[in-house]
Design a protein around this motif. Structure first.
Motif, PDB file in Angstrom:
ATOM      1  N   PHE A 264      -2.130  -1.718  58.811  1.00 38.55           N
ATOM      2  CA  PHE A 264      -0.939  -1.992  59.605  1.00 38.55           C
ATOM      3  C   PHE A 264       0.317  -1.779  58.770  1.00 38.55           C
ATOM      4  CE2 PHE A 264      -1.118  -3.301  63.884  1.00 38.55           C
ATOM      5  CZ  PHE A 264       0.109  -3.856  64.234  1.00 38.55           C
ATOM      6  N   PHE A 265       0.275  -2.249  57.527  1.00 43.72           N
ATOM      7  CA  PHE A 265       1.420  -2.089  56.639  1.00 43.72           C
ATOM      8  C   PHE A 265       1.703  -0.615  56.354  1.00 43.72           C
ATOM      9  CE2 PHE A 265       3.018  -1.495  52.302  1.00 43.72           C
ATOM     10  CZ  PHE A 265       4.231  -2.168  52.394  1.00 43.72           C
ATOM     11  N   MET A 266       0.651   0.147  56.108  1.00 42.99           N
ATOM     12  CA  MET A 266       0.839   1.564  55.815  1.00 42.99           C
ATOM     13  C   MET A 266       1.429   2.306  57.010  1.00 42.99           C
ATOM     14  SD  MET A 266      -2.410   2.595  53.375  1.00 42.99           S
ATOM     15  CE  MET A 266      -3.693   1.857  54.397  1.00 42.99           C
ATOM     16  N   PHE A 267       1.060   1.902  58.206  1.00 40.11           N
ATOM     17  CA  PHE A 267       1.641   2.505  59.400  1.00 40.11           C
ATOM     18  C   PHE A 267       3.144   2.223  59.475  1.00 40.11           C
ATOM     19  CE2 PHE A 267       2.891   1.791  63.897  1.00 40.11           C
ATOM     20  CZ  PHE A 267       2.828   3.105  64.346  1.00 40.11           C
ATOM     21  N   GLY A 268       3.535   0.971  59.284  1.00 44.64           N
ATOM     22  CA  GLY A 268       4.950   0.629  59.331  1.00 44.64           C
ATOM     23  C   GLY A 268       5.749   1.304  58.237  1.00 44.64           C
ATOM     24  N   THR A 269       5.179   1.383  57.044  1.00 45.01           N
ATOM     25  CA  THR A 269       5.876   2.040  55.936  1.00 45.01           C
ATOM     26  C   THR A 269       6.043   3.527  56.196  1.00 45.01           C
ATOM     27  OG1 THR A 269       5.005   0.408  54.369  1.00 45.01           O
ATOM     28  CG2 THR A 269       5.797   2.491  53.461  1.00 45.01           C
ATOM     29  N   SER A 270       5.032   4.155  56.776  1.00 43.03           N
ATOM     30  CA  SER A 270       5.113   5.588  57.084  1.00 43.03           C
ATOM     31  C   SER A 270       6.232   5.881  58.077  1.00 43.03           C
ATOM     32  CB  SER A 270       3.772   6.083  57.639  1.00 43.03           C
ATOM     33  OG  SER A 270       2.741   5.913  56.685  1.00 43.03           O
ATOM     34  N   LEU A 271       6.445   5.001  59.031  1.00 41.09           N
ATOM     35  CA  LEU A 271       7.552   5.172  59.978  1.00 41.09           C
ATOM     36  C   LEU A 271       8.894   5.179  59.254  1.00 41.09           C
ATOM     37  CD1 LEU A 271       6.547   2.885  63.001  1.00 41.09           C
ATOM     38  CD2 LEU A 271       6.579   5.386  62.937  1.00 41.09           C
TER      39      LEU A 271
ATOM     40  N   ILE B 123      11.403   8.077  48.510  1.00 43.10           N
ATOM     41  CA  ILE B 123      10.375   7.926  47.475  1.00 43.10           C
ATOM     42  C   ILE B 123      10.032   6.461  47.208  1.00 43.10           C
ATOM     43  CG2 ILE B 123       9.908   8.230  45.007  1.00 43.10           C
ATOM     44  CD1 ILE B 123      11.198  10.973  45.187  1.00 43.10           C
ATOM     45  N   PRO B 124      11.023   5.567  46.966  1.00 42.00           N
ATOM     46  CA  PRO B 124      10.632   4.166  46.729  1.00 42.00           C
ATOM     47  C   PRO B 124       9.942   3.531  47.937  1.00 42.00           C
ATOM     48  CG  PRO B 124      13.025   4.386  46.892  1.00 42.00           C
ATOM     49  CD  PRO B 124      12.476   5.759  46.787  1.00 42.00           C
ATOM     50  N   LEU B 125      10.327   3.953  49.147  1.00 44.54           N
ATOM     51  CA  LEU B 125       9.628   3.447  50.325  1.00 44.54           C
ATOM     52  C   LEU B 125       8.188   3.961  50.364  1.00 44.54           C
ATOM     53  CD1 LEU B 125      12.389   3.806  53.110  1.00 44.54           C
ATOM     54  CD2 LEU B 125      11.498   1.674  52.134  1.00 44.54           C
ATOM     55  N   ALA B 126       7.999   5.240  50.028  1.00 46.69           N
ATOM     56  CA  ALA B 126       6.668   5.845  50.092  1.00 46.69           C
ATOM     57  C   ALA B 126       5.726   5.290  49.033  1.00 46.69           C
ATOM     58  CB  ALA B 126       6.787   7.360  49.946  1.00 46.69           C
ATOM     59  N   LEU B 127       6.271   4.917  47.885  1.00 54.08           N
ATOM     60  CA  LEU B 127       5.415   4.417  46.805  1.00 54.08           C
ATOM     61  C   LEU B 127       4.727   3.099  47.173  1.00 54.08           C
ATOM     62  CD1 LEU B 127       7.536   5.251  43.621  1.00 54.08           C
ATOM     63  CD2 LEU B 127       5.438   6.361  44.411  1.00 54.08           C
ATOM     64  N   GLN B 128       5.231   2.406  48.181  1.00 56.47           N
ATOM     65  CA  GLN B 128       4.576   1.185  48.632  1.00 56.47           C
ATOM     66  C   GLN B 128       3.187   1.458  49.203  1.00 56.47           C
ATOM     67  OE1 GLN B 128       7.688  -1.786  50.528  1.00 56.47           O
ATOM     68  NE2 GLN B 128       8.107   0.286  51.236  1.00 56.47           N
ATOM     69  N   LEU B 129       2.955   2.692  49.631  1.00 57.47           N
ATOM     70  CA  LEU B 129       1.673   3.044  50.218  1.00 57.47           C
ATOM     71  C   LEU B 129       0.544   3.004  49.197  1.00 57.47           C
ATOM     72  CD1 LEU B 129       2.853   6.068  52.402  1.00 57.47           C
ATOM     73  CD2 LEU B 129       2.225   3.785  53.222  1.00 57.47           C
ATOM     74  N   ILE B 130       0.864   3.220  47.924  1.00 58.21           N
ATOM     75  CA  ILE B 130      -0.173   3.290  46.888  1.00 58.21           C
ATOM     76  C   ILE B 130      -0.881   1.949  46.700  1.00 58.21           C
ATOM     77  CG2 ILE B 130      -0.640   3.763  44.458  1.00 58.21           C
ATOM     78  CD1 ILE B 130       1.628   5.815  44.524  1.00 58.21           C
ATOM     79  N   PRO B 131      -0.156   0.853  46.389  1.00 56.64           N
ATOM     80  CA  PRO B 131      -0.880  -0.425  46.242  1.00 56.64           C
ATOM     81  C   PRO B 131      -1.521  -0.890  47.544  1.00 56.64           C
ATOM     82  CG  PRO B 131       1.491  -0.777  46.186  1.00 56.64           C
ATOM     83  CD  PRO B 131       1.280   0.697  46.106  1.00 56.64           C
ATOM     84  N   ALA B 132      -0.905  -0.539  48.689  1.00 52.16           N
ATOM     85  CA  ALA B 132      -1.504  -0.927  49.973  1.00 52.16           C
ATOM     86  C   ALA B 132      -2.851  -0.241  50.165  1.00 52.16           C
ATOM     87  CB  ALA B 132      -0.561  -0.577  51.113  1.00 52.16           C
ATOM     88  N   LEU B 133      -2.941   1.038  49.787  1.00 51.08           N
ATOM     89  CA  LEU B 133      -4.192   1.766  49.908  1.00 51.08           C
ATOM     90  C   LEU B 133      -5.248   1.208  48.952  1.00 51.08           C
ATOM     91  CD1 LEU B 133      -5.761   4.135  51.137  1.00 51.08           C
ATOM     92  CD2 LEU B 133      -4.822   5.599  49.324  1.00 51.08           C
ATOM     93  N   ILE B 134      -4.827   0.890  47.731  1.00 57.66           N
ATOM     94  CA  ILE B 134      -5.766   0.321  46.753  1.00 57.66           C
ATOM     95  C   ILE B 134      -6.329  -1.002  47.260  1.00 57.66           C
ATOM     96  CG2 ILE B 134      -5.952  -0.672  44.430  1.00 57.66           C
ATOM     97  CD1 ILE B 134      -3.877   1.386  43.513  1.00 57.66           C
ATOM     98  N   LEU B 135      -5.457  -1.844  47.788  1.00 55.14           N
ATOM     99  CA  LEU B 135      -5.902  -3.135  48.309  1.00 55.14           C
ATOM    100  C   LEU B 135      -6.789  -2.967  49.529  1.00 55.14           C
ATOM    101  CD1 LEU B 135      -5.889  -6.197  48.368  1.00 55.14           C
ATOM    102  CD2 LEU B 135      -3.679  -6.121  49.543  1.00 55.14           C
ATOM    103  N   CYS B 136      -6.436  -2.028  50.383  1.00 55.86           N
ATOM    104  CA  CYS B 136      -7.217  -1.788  51.601  1.00 55.86           C
ATOM    105  C   CYS B 136      -8.657  -1.419  51.264  1.00 55.86           C
ATOM    106  CB  CYS B 136      -6.558  -0.679  52.424  1.00 55.86           C
ATOM    107  SG  CYS B 136      -7.412  -0.298  53.968  1.00 55.86           S
ATOM    108  N   VAL B 137      -8.838  -0.526  50.311  1.00 56.80           N
ATOM    109  CA  VAL B 137     -10.176  -0.082  49.928  1.00 56.80           C
ATOM    110  C   VAL B 137     -10.860  -1.114  49.025  1.00 56.80           C
ATOM    111  CG1 VAL B 137     -11.493   1.707  48.733  1.00 56.80           C
ATOM    112  CG2 VAL B 137      -9.535   2.345  50.165  1.00 56.80           C
ATOM    113  N   GLY B 138     -10.101  -1.639  48.067  1.00 62.88           N
ATOM    114  CA  GLY B 138     -10.692  -2.542  47.092  1.00 62.88           C
ATOM    115  C   GLY B 138     -11.183  -3.849  47.662  1.00 62.88           C
ATOM    116  N   SER B 139     -10.540  -4.340  48.722  1.00 64.39           N
ATOM    117  CA  SER B 139     -10.941  -5.643  49.275  1.00 64.39           C
ATOM    118  C   SER B 139     -12.342  -5.609  49.866  1.00 64.39           C
ATOM    119  CB  SER B 139      -9.926  -6.096  50.333  1.00 64.39           C
ATOM    120  OG  SER B 139      -9.884  -5.185  51.409  1.00 64.39           O
TER     121      SER B 139
END
Length: 580
Positions: free
Chosen positions: A127-134, A219-235
C-alpha cells in the motif's frame, strides 16, 4: 534463518512443554510466570534473536522527513505554488498523510488479528509503495500528491501500530521496552538520512527555479520504495507472533517459535511458564467469547462487539484512555513540527532554501543521536521518570524558543546567535516522548484486545490536526505557537505524574493486575474453571521444585532447602503472579 516461519500444514512434534500445565495459585487465581532478568544468559540469547528478527521491521517510512524537505525545493514550489503559498492548503498537503494514517491505524488491528502481524506488515508495505509511486510520477496536478500522501499515510499509520505490537509480542519482558523504543531510533535514523538525501538532490540542475530539475524532489521520494520493498519481502521470513499463533489455536507452532526466540530447550521451566501462560489465557478468552456472544470463532460481528467492549468495559476503557492520551500528548508536544522543519527554520532567520535544508539535516543528526539514550535506558529507569523529564525539558525549550522569537523575530539577520539558539533547542524535545509513547501503548492492553486497542491509540497519534494547524499558527500568532505547545507539555507532565502507572519490567500478562481486569465474579469463576480443567493448582509445587533443583545443580549443590511449601527464586528471575 531463525525467522523462517513454520508451515501450518506440517504436523509438529509433541513437546513435553505442551503437557506441563502452568501453576496457578488458588488465592489469586493467577498464573505464575517467570519474570526474566535482563542480564540472564538465556535472556541475552533470546533477546539477540528477538532483536535480529525484529530489526527487519524497523524500516519505517520516512514520509514526514522527505516531504518536509521536498516542499521547500524551488522546482516543487513553482509547480504547486498555488497550494504551497497558502498556509491552509499547505497544512492540508502535509496533514493529509496524518488523515490517512488515522484511518490505516484503525483498520490495521482487525486485519492483524485475522491475517497475522507479519503478513499485515507485508500488505501495508505494498500500500505504501503504491502511494509513493503516485507522488514520484506526479504531473502538474496537485491531486496526485494529495492522493499519494493519503494512501502512503494509511500504510504509515498501520505500520506504526503493527511494528511495536509485533515486537512486544516477540520480546521477553526484560528488554521489551528497549526493543520497542528501537523502532523510534530507526525512524529517526530514516528521517535523518532522508534530510541529507534531500539536501544533496536539491543541487540537481541548480538550487533555483527554473534551472532546478524535477529529479531534485522525485529522487528522494522514490528512494522510499527501497526500504519498503525490503520490508515487504523480508517480513515473510520473520516468525509468526507466538501470541497470535496461540490465539489461532496453533499451539505447537507457538511453542516452537518461542523455543527458537528464547534459545531454550522445549522442557525448560522458564519456557514452559511462558507457553502455558499464553495457553491458559487463550482458554479463558475463548470461554469468555463463548459466554458473551455464543461463538468462539471471531467473525466481523464479534469484532465489532469487541470494539464496543473497549468503550463499555471500565478496565478496558481505562487502558484505552491511557494509551490514546499518551499518543495524543506525544503529538501535541510539538514533535509533529518536523513535517515543517525547513519552513520553521526559514522563520527563524535561516535565509535560503539550501541553508534551511542544511539546518534540517543537522537537526536530524541531533535527533537521531539523542534518541539512543532512550533506547538504552528505557528499561533501567522506567517509563514514568523519562516521560516526566521529557515533558519538563520540552516545556522549558518551548518557552525559550517563544521568548527568543518574541524578542528577535524581526531582527534575526542581525542577531544570528539568537536564531541559532532557537534552532538548537527546537528538536531537543523529540528524545523521550518519541519512542516511549509507543512503548506504553504496546504494553497497556491485554492479549485479546491488544490489536484493537493499539489501532485506536495509534490512530490518536496520527493527529492530522497538529500538522494542519501548525503553518497557520506560525503565520498568524508567531511565537505564541510555542506557548501553545508548552501548555500541552505541562498538561502532559501532570497526566504522567497522576495517572500513568509504571510498567517497567512487568510481563504483558502481569500488567493485567494493575488494571484489575479480572476482578469480576464472572471472570473469577471462569479462571477457576480453567484451572480445574488444566490441573494447574496441583502441579504448582512440582514445577517450583523442578526450578529449585535446576538452580541447585547449576550451583553444584545437592542441597535443596525449602522446596516444599515455600516460593523459591528461579535462576533467571523471580516467580511472580499475573492474572490470566
Amino acid at each position: 534463518m531463525i525467522g523462517a516461519h513454520t508451515q501450518h500444514t506440517t504436523p509438529a512434534r509433541r513437546s513435553p512443554a505442551a503437557d506441563i500445565p502452568l501453576p496457578l495459585t488458588s488465592d489469586r487465581h493467577a498464573v505464575a510466570v517467570i519474570k526474566p532478568r535482563p542480564h540472564s544468559v538465556s535472556g541475552k540469547l533470546g533477546a539477540k534473536k528477538s532483536a535480529r528478527d525484529s530489526l527487519s521491521t524497523r524500516r519505517s517510512p520516512t514520509c514526514k522527513g522527505v516531504f518536509g524537505s521536498v516542499q521547500v525545493m524551488s522546482s516543487f514550489h513553482a509547480r504547486y505554488a498555488s497550494t504551497l503559498d497558502k498556509s491552509s492548503t499547505k497544512g492540508l498537503l502535509t496533514s493529509i498523510l496524518e488523515l490517512g494514517a488515522f484511518l490505516g491505524a484503525l483498520i490495521a488491528g482487525p486485519l492483524a488479528d485475522a491475517y497475522s502481524r507479519k503478513r499485515s506488515i507485508s500488505g501495508w508495505c505494498i500500500f505504501f509503495m503504491f502511494g509513493t509511486s503516485l507522488q514520484v510520477g506526479a504531473n502538474s496536478h496537485v491531486a496526485c500528491i494529495y492522493s499519494g500522501r493519503f494512501f502512503a499515510g494509511m500504510a504509515v499509520g498501520a505500520l506504526s501500530m503493527l511494528v511495536p505490537m509485533y515486537n512486544a509480542e516477540l520480546a521477553p519482558p526484560g528488554i521489551r521496552g528497549s526493543l520497542v523504543a528501537l523502532q523510534q531510533l530507526a525512524i529517526t535514523f530514516g528521517i535523518m538520512v532522508s534530510y541529507w538525501i534531500a539536501y544533496g538532490t536539491n543541487f540537481i540542475g541548480g538550487t533555483a527555479y527554473p534551472g532546478q530539475s524535477t529529479a531534485a524532489w522525485r529522487i528522494p521520494l522514490a528512494l522510499q520504495l527501497i526500504p519498503a520493498l525490503i520490508l515487504c519481502v523480508g517480513s515473510w521470513y520473520l516468525p509468526y507472533s507466538p501470541r497470535w499463533l496461540m490465539l489461532k489455536g496453533r499451539e505447537e507452532e507457538s511453542l516452537e517459535t518461542l523455543t527458537r526466540l528464547r534459545n531454550k530447550a522445549p522442557n525448560d521451566v522458564e519456557l514452559i511458564y511462558e507457553f502455558r501462560a499464553l495457553k491458559a489465557e487463550r482458554l479463558v478468552e475463548r470461554q469468555a467469547a463463548q459466554e458473551r456472544y455464543g461463538i468462539q470463532d471471531v467473525n466481523f460481528k464479534v469484532t465489532v462487539r469487541e470494539y464496543k467492549r473497549l468503550f463499555t468495559t471500565k478496565s478496558l476503557l481505562h487502558r484505552l484512555a491511557l494509551g490514546a492520551a499518551t499518543q495524543a500528548f506525544q503529538q501535541w508536544t510539538g514533535i509533529n513540527g518536523q513535517s515543517h522543519a525547513p519552513t520553521i527554520f526559514l522563520q527563524l532567520g535561516l535565509s535560503g532554501t539550501t541553508i534551511s535544508l542544511l539546518a534540517t539535516g543537522v537537526v536530524g543528526i541531533v535527533n537521531f543521536v539523542f534518541t539512543i539514550p532512550a533506547v538504552l535506558f528505557v528499561d533501567n529507569f522506567g517509563r514514568k521518570p523519562m516521560l516526566l523529564l521529557g515533558e519538563a525539558n520540552m516545556a522549558v525549550s518551548h518557552a525559550t524558543i517563544a521568548a527568543i522569537i518574541a524578542q528577535y523575530g524581526s531582527r534575526f539577520p542581525t542577531h544570528k546567535s539568537a536564531g541559532n539558539a532557537a534552532v538548537f533547542m527546537i528538536y531537543w524535545f523529540a528524545v523521550t516522548w518519541g519512542p516511549l509513547a509507543w512503548v506504553v501503548s504496546s504494553e497497556v492492553f491485554p492479549l485479546d484486545m491488544r490489536a484493537k486497542g493499539m489501532s485506536i491509540s495509534s490512530a490518536t497519534n496520527m493527529n492530522f490536526t497538529v500538522a494542519e494547524v501548525t503553518p497557520p499558527m506560525i503565520t498568524n500568532i508567531g511565537y505564541k505557537t510555542y506557548l501553545v505547545f508548552m501548555t500541552f507539555c505541562v498538561t502532559g507532565f501532570l497526566f504522567v505524574w497522576f495517572f500513568l502507572p509504571e510498567l517497567k519490567g512487568l510481563s504483558l500478562e502481569e500488567i493485567d493486575r494493575i488494571f484489575h481486569d479480572r476482578s469480576g465474579a464472572e471472570d473469577a469463576e471462569r479462571r477457576e474453571r480453567v484451572a480445574r480443567e488444566l490441573g494447574l493448582d496441583k502441579l504448582a509445587t512440582d514445577v517450583r521444585r523442578e526450578s529449585v533443583m535446576r538452580r541447585s545443580i547449576s550451583r553444584g549443590s545437592a542441597t535443596v532447602d525449602g522446596a516444599n511449601g515455600q516460593q523459591e527464586k528461579h535462576p533467571h528471575g523471580e516467580i511472580s503472579h499475573s492474572e490470566v
